[in-house]
Design a protein around this motif. Structure first.
Motif, mmCIF file in Angstrom:
data_model
loop_
_atom_site.group_PDB
_atom_site.id
_atom_site.type_symbol
_atom_site.label_atom_id
_atom_site.label_comp_id
_atom_site.label_asym_id
_atom_site.label_seq_id
_atom_site.Cartn_x
_atom_site.Cartn_y
_atom_site.Cartn_z
ATOM 1 N N GLY A 1 56.837 -7.754 31.572
ATOM 2 C CA GLY A 1 56.441 -6.757 31.174
ATOM 3 C C GLY A 1 57.292 -5.655 30.679
ATOM 4 N N PRO A 2 56.643 -4.285 30.125
ATOM 5 C CA PRO A 2 57.623 -3.344 29.730
ATOM 6 C C PRO A 2 58.443 -2.970 30.858
ATOM 7 C CG PRO A 2 55.405 -2.790 29.727
ATOM 8 C CD PRO A 2 55.212 -4.130 29.834
ATOM 9 N N VAL A 3 59.693 -2.585 30.525
ATOM 10 C CA VAL A 3 60.549 -2.056 31.592
ATOM 11 C C VAL A 3 61.400 -1.139 31.004
ATOM 12 C CG1 VAL A 3 62.131 -4.178 31.381
ATOM 13 C CG2 VAL A 3 62.212 -2.544 33.361
ATOM 14 N N GLU A 4 61.821 -0.143 31.661
ATOM 15 C CA GLU A 4 62.677 0.984 31.226
ATOM 16 C C GLU A 4 63.446 1.457 32.013
ATOM 17 O OE1 GLU A 4 60.719 4.713 29.623
ATOM 18 O OE2 GLU A 4 59.270 3.347 29.319
ATOM 19 N N LEU A 5 64.478 2.248 31.909
ATOM 20 C CA LEU A 5 65.164 3.260 32.840
ATOM 21 C C LEU A 5 64.360 4.749 32.822
ATOM 22 C CD1 LEU A 5 68.596 2.312 31.569
ATOM 23 C CD2 LEU A 5 67.586 1.674 33.710
ATOM 24 N N ALA A 6 64.407 5.225 34.122
ATOM 25 C CA ALA A 6 63.982 6.531 34.149
ATOM 26 C C ALA A 6 64.999 7.621 33.631
ATOM 27 C CB ALA A 6 63.772 7.017 35.595
ATOM 28 N N SER A 7 64.599 8.665 32.961
ATOM 29 C CA SER A 7 65.653 9.543 32.705
ATOM 30 C C SER A 7 64.942 11.271 32.791
ATOM 31 C CB SER A 7 65.939 9.365 31.184
ATOM 32 O OG SER A 7 64.679 9.506 30.265
ATOM 33 N N PRO A 8 65.568 11.920 33.120
ATOM 34 C CA PRO A 8 65.442 13.259 33.392
ATOM 35 C C PRO A 8 64.686 13.817 32.109
ATOM 36 C CG PRO A 8 67.807 13.053 33.566
ATOM 37 C CD PRO A 8 67.457 11.817 33.175
#
Length: 250
Positions: A237-244
């Motif tokens: 599935g869609p996955v990404e890095l958290a960012s402030p």
């Protein structure tokens, strides 16, 4: 629901991010998940200092709770408008004592409770404002909890800190957004019941059939792109890095 990443660095703040803190909003209610190092300053970019309605602390390691001491100062010593009324704070057993000890010089042993209305978290289902929440104990050296937040038929699951956990997979089942820690690097750190690596976070999301995965709590010494690539090998599935500052509509 709207989720805003206030801070997402693990262990200590990076040059780009405060430690763990996530703002969840719905129906005008603002719930903050964790308040780690540096989070209080960043929080004010997104919401007024006195506009938070409730706080959930996943556990009592400093990178998830220590800015509560600074928030105590802001609420206890406010002169304009007088001292703030107590705000609900949900945390593991001993949260009040932990924060009082960390502050070290409160006017009295009960000063924290004059501005924070402490509630002890255990594995349970309950309401926080308009949110239906469920908490489960995780695998970590101190008492730690993951939380599932539901509103309007949508759900957000936040892992807090944990090693591989069947309870986390169950809590995140079919969740719309899985905010999952990925502090370790596969093949580099192998300490059980402490943190997940990127591959393990992806595997948990796959088992849970989560609709979306956002990796968080990656320490400054870890290459986040490696963890992102590892997660993608395990989860389609869609996955990404958290960012402030990043926000998600759920």
């Amino acid at each position: 629901m709207k989720l805003t990443v206030v801070g997402c660095s693990g262990s200590f703040p990076s040059a780009d991010s405060a430690c763990s803190s996530y703002l969840v909003e719905a129906d005008g209610f603002r719930l903050l998940l964790d308040m780690g190092n540096g989070a209080l300053g960043e929080l004010q970019r997104h919401v007024g200092l006195y506009d938070i309605d409730a706080i959930f602390l996943s556990h009592l390691h400093a990178d998830h709770c220590i800015d509560m001491c600074a928030y105590f100062v802001a609420r206890y010593y406010r002169h304009d408008g007088g001292r703030c009324a107590p705000i609900p704070v949900y945390g593991p057993e001993g949260t009040e004592q932990r924060l009082t000890t960390a502050y070290a010089d409160t006017p009295s042993a009960s000063s924290m409770s004059e501005v924070f209305d402490f509630h002890t978290v255990k594995p349970a289902s309950f309401d926080i404002g308009p949110f239906s929440v469920r908490t489960e104990k995780m695998r970590h050296p101190v008492e730690a909890y993951a939380i599932r937040v539901e509103h309007g038929g949508k759900s957000l699951t936040y892992s807090g800190d944990t090693g591989v956990s069947g309870a986390l997979d169950e809590l995140a089942a079919d969740t719309d957004l899985f905010l999952c820690e990925a502090a370790f690097t596969a093949g580099k750190e192998n300490i059980p019941d402490l943190h997940l690596n990127g591959r393990e976070a992806g595997e948990s999301a796959r088992r849970a059939k989560a609709a979306r995965l956002v990796l968080t709590h990656i320490p400054p010494w870890t290459d986040p792109q490696v963890n992102l690539a590892d997660a993608r090998t395990a989860y389609e599935g869609p996955v990404e890095l958290a960012s402030p500052g990043r926000s998600y509509e759920i």
